[in-house]
Design a protein around this motif. Structure first.
Motif, mmCIF file in Angstrom:
data_model
loop_
_atom_site.group_PDB
_atom_site.id
_atom_site.type_symbol
_atom_site.label_atom_id
_atom_site.label_comp_id
_atom_site.label_asym_id
_atom_site.label_seq_id
_atom_site.Cartn_x
_atom_site.Cartn_y
_atom_site.Cartn_z
ATOM 1 N N LEU A 84 0.831 -1.201 0.000
ATOM 2 C CA LEU A 84 0.000 0.000 0.000
ATOM 3 C C LEU A 84 0.872 1.259 0.000
ATOM 4 N N CYS A 85 1.981 1.209 0.714
ATOM 5 C CA CYS A 85 2.915 2.344 0.712
ATOM 6 C C CYS A 85 3.458 2.610 -0.685
ATOM 7 N N LEU A 86 3.699 1.533 -1.456
ATOM 8 C CA LEU A 86 4.184 1.705 -2.834
ATOM 9 C C LEU A 86 3.110 2.335 -3.720
ATOM 10 N N LEU A 87 1.849 2.036 -3.438
ATOM 11 C CA LEU A 87 0.746 2.652 -4.184
ATOM 12 C C LEU A 87 0.692 4.153 -3.897
ATOM 13 N N PHE A 88 0.768 4.537 -2.633
ATOM 14 C CA PHE A 88 0.764 5.960 -2.282
ATOM 15 C C PHE A 88 2.010 6.663 -2.818
ATOM 16 N N PHE A 89 3.139 5.947 -2.831
ATOM 17 C CA PHE A 89 4.363 6.507 -3.402
ATOM 18 C C PHE A 89 4.145 6.875 -4.871
ATOM 19 N N ALA A 90 3.427 6.016 -5.598
ATOM 20 C CA ALA A 90 3.168 6.274 -7.014
ATOM 21 C C ALA A 90 2.239 7.468 -7.212
ATOM 22 N N TRP A 91 1.359 7.736 -6.258
ATOM 23 C CA TRP A 91 0.376 8.806 -6.389
ATOM 24 C C TRP A 91 0.923 10.183 -6.027
ATOM 25 N N MET A 98 9.118 10.035 -0.183
ATOM 26 C CA MET A 98 10.059 9.602 0.852
ATOM 27 C C MET A 98 9.326 9.031 2.067
ATOM 28 N N LEU A 99 8.207 9.656 2.443
ATOM 29 C CA LEU A 99 7.466 9.211 3.630
ATOM 30 C C LEU A 99 6.940 7.795 3.452
ATOM 31 N N PHE A 100 6.458 7.493 2.241
ATOM 32 C CA PHE A 100 5.867 6.179 2.011
ATOM 33 C C PHE A 100 6.922 5.104 1.817
ATOM 34 N N LEU A 101 8.083 5.474 1.318
ATOM 35 C CA LEU A 101 9.151 4.479 1.239
ATOM 36 C C LEU A 101 9.726 4.187 2.624
ATOM 37 N N PHE A 102 9.689 5.172 3.514
ATOM 38 C CA PHE A 102 10.056 4.906 4.907
ATOM 39 C C PHE A 102 9.105 3.856 5.492
ATOM 40 N N GLY A 103 7.810 4.044 5.273
ATOM 41 C CA GLY A 103 6.826 3.077 5.759
ATOM 42 C C GLY A 103 7.009 1.707 5.132
ATOM 43 N N ASN A 104 7.285 1.680 3.838
ATOM 44 C CA ASN A 104 7.535 0.415 3.135
ATOM 45 C C ASN A 104 8.703 -0.327 3.771
ATOM 46 N N GLY A 105 9.797 0.376 4.020
ATOM 47 C CA GLY A 105 10.973 -0.247 4.618
ATOM 48 C C GLY A 105 10.705 -0.749 6.019
ATOM 49 N N PHE A 106 9.939 0.022 6.804
ATOM 50 C CA PHE A 106 9.644 -0.375 8.177
ATOM 51 C C PHE A 106 8.853 -1.673 8.212
ATOM 52 N N MET A 107 7.847 -1.800 7.353
ATOM 53 C CA MET A 107 7.016 -3.013 7.346
ATOM 54 C C MET A 107 7.813 -4.237 6.912
ATOM 55 N N LEU A 108 8.621 -4.084 5.875
ATOM 56 C CA LEU A 108 9.345 -5.233 5.330
ATOM 57 C C LEU A 108 10.520 -5.647 6.206
ATOM 58 N N GLY A 109 10.977 -4.754 7.067
ATOM 59 C CA GLY A 109 12.135 -5.066 7.900
ATOM 60 C C GLY A 109 11.920 -6.208 8.874
#
Length: 414
Positions: A84-91, A98-109
């Motif tokens: 979902l963070c990658l979807l918002f990143f695209a929008w 940057m904010l949504f890729l931070f969230g993406n990294g946090f979840m996948l970590g």
């Protein structure tokens, strides 16, 4: 053996799919975009890395206390939110991505610790863990090849590459997560040889660090430099291949990383032959030293013009993964088994990972903020040479520390 092969295959494929949600976007270079004097591509990679790092620090507690029941639900929520963070990143427009890729990294970590919990504490964990660990070598190249294919053949825009690549891998990931949940628990012989694996309380973690604090510090230093070398290469691989003249050949990612995956898998899997845990732990130190030497020497030869770029990329990747992968699948597994510690590998992996990613982010920020006028194929090999020297010294210290500790604590088994 059937259980080991099944677990290894499913863990490999599951984590390979997860990697597509993390690294596919890095083939986008976002040329001409910069903010605060730093390129947008670098800001995105650092943002995701900071999220990943934050999850590692929190994961020291979260993963060490993880219970077996409900792991698939936790995984589904984390991966779903990362996508979902990658979807918002695209929008959103730059630089808010940057904010949504931070969230993406946090979840996948958190995902490495969750998936490895299915594999640890078994006589075949060395083999299973090696298969799982090389998945991010293979998957790093494969997911980027898919992203380049989507970009060039389907004209997918740079901001949509992460989300779209995740869409390609969504159904396979669901299937593999279903199969992973059906991995049998370790049997009595596994527990006898490798010790019981249980969630660790705060007091358990404190006791471990009181017993082995000096060795843990040496391990963290070693892993710090390995993470920096691996992460910079992994995040800026597309840039390096562009600078070497291979930017328009997407197959180069998969070809080189597949060769590295196979070699590392064979080397790591052979350790399963060594039944005595302390002997395996000592040997792993020498494998790590060899990895540092391969990466450092090949980089020195490339810098001095005695080695072509393609061979250097191959050998540097091989060397650093020979050092990096044992920490993610074998080193801590054998350490816990050798000293008969009741706990889990996730606690130790996340301590090392947290500081490793902190170092990786620091190096990338330093290059951009200080404004070093170096290309990646100048900056990276020079860094590898320096870090390899420090890494060899820290690894040798760790070897002597844990060997001495074992002789004092468990002399009857020496």
């Amino acid at each position: 053996m059937t259980v080991a092969l099944y677990t290894a295959a499913v863990a490999f494929l599951t984590y390979a799919c997860i990697f597509a949600y993390r690294k596919a976007f890095t083939v986008a270079t976002f040329e001409g975009q910069s903010f605060w004097g730093v390129r947008y591509q670098t800001l995105l990679i650092i943002s995701q890395g900071l999220g990943y790092m934050a999850s590692k620090f929190y994961g020291i507690k979260f993963i060490s206390e993880l219970k077996r029941l409900g792991r698939w639900k936790t995984s589904s929520v984390l991966i779903g939110l990362a996508w979902l963070c990658l979807l918002f990143f695209a929008w959103v427009p730059a630089p808010w991505g940057m904010l949504f890729l931070f969230g993406n990294g946090f979840m996948l970590g958190f995902m490495w610790g969750i998936i490895f919990s299915y594999a640890e504490g078994r006589r075949a964990t060395d083999f299973i863990g090696a298969a799982m660990a090389v998945s991010f070598v293979f998957a790093g190249g494969f997911s980027r090849s898919v992203a380049v294919w989507l970009r060039d053949s389907w004209q997918v825009g740079e901001q949509w590459l992460g989300f779209t690549t995740g869409l390609v891998f969504a159904v396979p990931l669901i299937v593999f997560m279903f199969l992973l949940e059906r991995v049998p628990q370790p049997d009595a012989d596994d527990v006898k040889e490798r010790s019981m694996r249980l969630p660790m309380t705060r007091e358990d973690r404190k006791n471990f660090l009181r017993l082995f604090g000096g060795g843990v510090v040496a391990v963290v230093i070693t892993y710090l430099f390995l993470t920096i070398m691996r992460d910079v290469r992994d995040n800026f691989m597309a840039n390096m291949w562009n600078e070497l003249g291979y930017g328009q050949k997407p197959a180069i990612f998969t070809k080189t990383e597949t060769i590295t995956s196979v070699v590392v898998l064979v080397v790591m899997s052979l350790l399963v032959i060594i039944r005595k845990n302390i002997k395996a732990l000592r040997l792993i130190h020498w494998v790590i030293v060899a990895g540092f030497l391969i990466a450092g020497i090949s980089s020195a030869l490339f810098l001095t013009g005695y080695m072509p770029g393609v061979l250097w990329m191959q050998l540097a990747g091989l060397g650093l993964y020979m050092g990096y992968i044992p920490f993610n699948c074998i080193y801590f597994e054998r350490l816990i088994a050798a000293f008969k510690i009741t706990g889990n590998v996730g606690f130790l992996i996340y301590i090392a990972d947290a500081w490793g990613y902190l170092g990786s982010m620091s190096v990338m920020l330093t290059k951009e903020i200080v404004g070093l006028q170096l290309t990646w194929i100048e900056f990276y090999p020079a860094s590898v040479v320096i870090f390899s020297v420090i890494g060899v010294l820290a690894t040798l210290f760790s070897l002597f520390y844990f060997s001495g500790r074992y002789k004092r604590m468990m002399p009857e088994k020496e």
